[in-house]
Write a protein that holds these residues in place. Structure first.
Motif, PDB file in Angstrom:
ATOM      1  N   THR A  38      34.970  47.127  35.431  1.00 42.88           N
ATOM      2  CA  THR A  38      35.860  47.069  36.604  1.00 42.88           C
ATOM      3  C   THR A  38      35.275  46.300  37.773  1.00 42.88           C
ATOM      4  N   THR A  39      34.016  45.928  37.694  1.00 37.47           N
ATOM      5  CA  THR A  39      33.386  45.169  38.779  1.00 37.47           C
ATOM      6  C   THR A  39      33.486  43.679  38.482  1.00 37.47           C
ATOM      7  N   PRO A  40      34.191  42.918  39.311  1.00 36.04           N
ATOM      8  CA  PRO A  40      34.377  41.485  39.033  1.00 36.04           C
ATOM      9  C   PRO A  40      33.066  40.722  38.857  1.00 36.04           C
ATOM     10  N   LEU A  80      31.704  41.379  35.381  1.00 39.42           N
ATOM     11  CA  LEU A  80      32.510  40.715  34.355  1.00 39.42           C
ATOM     12  C   LEU A  80      32.253  39.210  34.345  1.00 39.42           C
ATOM     13  N   SER A  81      32.216  38.618  35.539  1.00 33.75           N
ATOM     14  CA  SER A  81      31.979  37.170  35.600  1.00 33.75           C
ATOM     15  C   SER A  81      30.593  36.815  35.072  1.00 33.75           C
TER      16      SER A  81
END
Length: 284
Positions: free
Chosen positions: A67-69, A72-73
């Motif tokens: 859920t943490t951008p 994820l990136s």
């Protein structure tokens, strides 16, 4: 012959067990146990006030990753870098392997083998630092290219990819070279007699026969690139990889670091399962 030697000679299973005891102890007792403990730690909790790790069971660490951008990136950036390194190494290894195995003279072949394996002679940090010196602002690359108006990428993702290719290319090049060398010359003659050009011969004759070698090399280049982070620290500038987040959280939040360690393992397992469906692993 001593009593022990005589007893081992009569008991084949005991001989086999004694030979396998040390490697199995390493594989099961250290390697697999460490991975299992890592997975267990990923479900533990870190007290936000005391920073102490408490045994338990929670999915919060994995939820934070998903859920943490930024997390994820970083995961997808690392995956993209690993894929790019693998594709570049394969694209260079195939024509180089064909040239070495079927065209180059024995002397030139030996020199090329030495040149390919030479990076393995130096330490990991030495090679990374060599690339850092090469691509620094006043480094060798800019010094050579400035007269032509060309400037290097600096410390960025392209430099990370180039450095990882430099580090892991031998693991792709040598299996491909060995596989091409084992292809009988009469297959090339037959393709030529049937009117196939160079590119068609490579596509229809060489590539199908060296797929297992490409798979073997890609396992190394892909997995080693996924787990690397020191390269990003030295030549990536602000670039972060999965290993960078793991290293920064290993003391502050070990469960989160353990959860993040599962990501590259999952990527590699997905890749191996995908390759297994093609049947290529059976020909390794």
């Amino acid at each position: 012959m001593t009593t022990l030697d005589s007893w081992l000679h009569r008991h084949r299973s005991a001989r086999l067990s004694s030979l396998l005891a040390a490697p199995m102890l390493w594989l099961v007792g250290i390697y697999i146990f460490s991975l299992a403990f890592l997975l267990v730690t990923a479900f533990w909790v870190t007290d936000p006030f005391t920073s102490k790790v408490k045994p338990g069971f929670t999915l919060a660490n994995f939820e934070a990753i998903l859920t943490t951008p930024a997390y994820l990136s970083t995961s997808f950036r690392t995956l993209g870098i690993a894929v790019a390194v693998t594709l570049i190494c394969a694209a260079v290894a195939i024509p180089l392997g064909i040239f070495m195995a079927k065209i180059a003279s024995p002397r030139n072949r030996e020199l090329l083998v030495i040149a390919i394996t030479m990076p393995l002679w130096a330490g990991y940090l030495v090679k990374v630092l060599a690339m850092r010196v090469t691509f620094t602002e006043n480094g060798l690359f800019n010094w050579l290219m400035n007269p032509f108006g060309i400037f290097g990428p600096g410390f960025s993702i392209p430099t990370v990819i180039l450095t990882l290719c430099y580090l892991w290319f031998p693991y792709m090049a040598m299996p491909v070279y060995t596989a091409v060398r084992q292809i009988p010359d009469n297959l090339f003659d037959a393709a030529s007699d049937l009117g196939a050009g160079n590119w068609l011969t490579v596509r229809s004759v060489v590539l199908p026969l060296i797929v297992p070698a490409l798979i073997a090399g890609s396992i190394f280049t892909f997995s080693l690139s996924l787990g690397d982070y020191i390269t990003a620290e030295f030549v990536g500038g602000s670039t972060q990889m999965i290993g960078s987040i793991i290293a920064s959280n290993i003391n502050l939040n070990p469960p989160l670091a353990a959860a993040f360690s599962v990501i590259p393992i999952a990527f590699v397992l997905i890749y191996l399962l995908s390759v297994r469906r093609t049947g290529a692993l059976e020909r390794l």
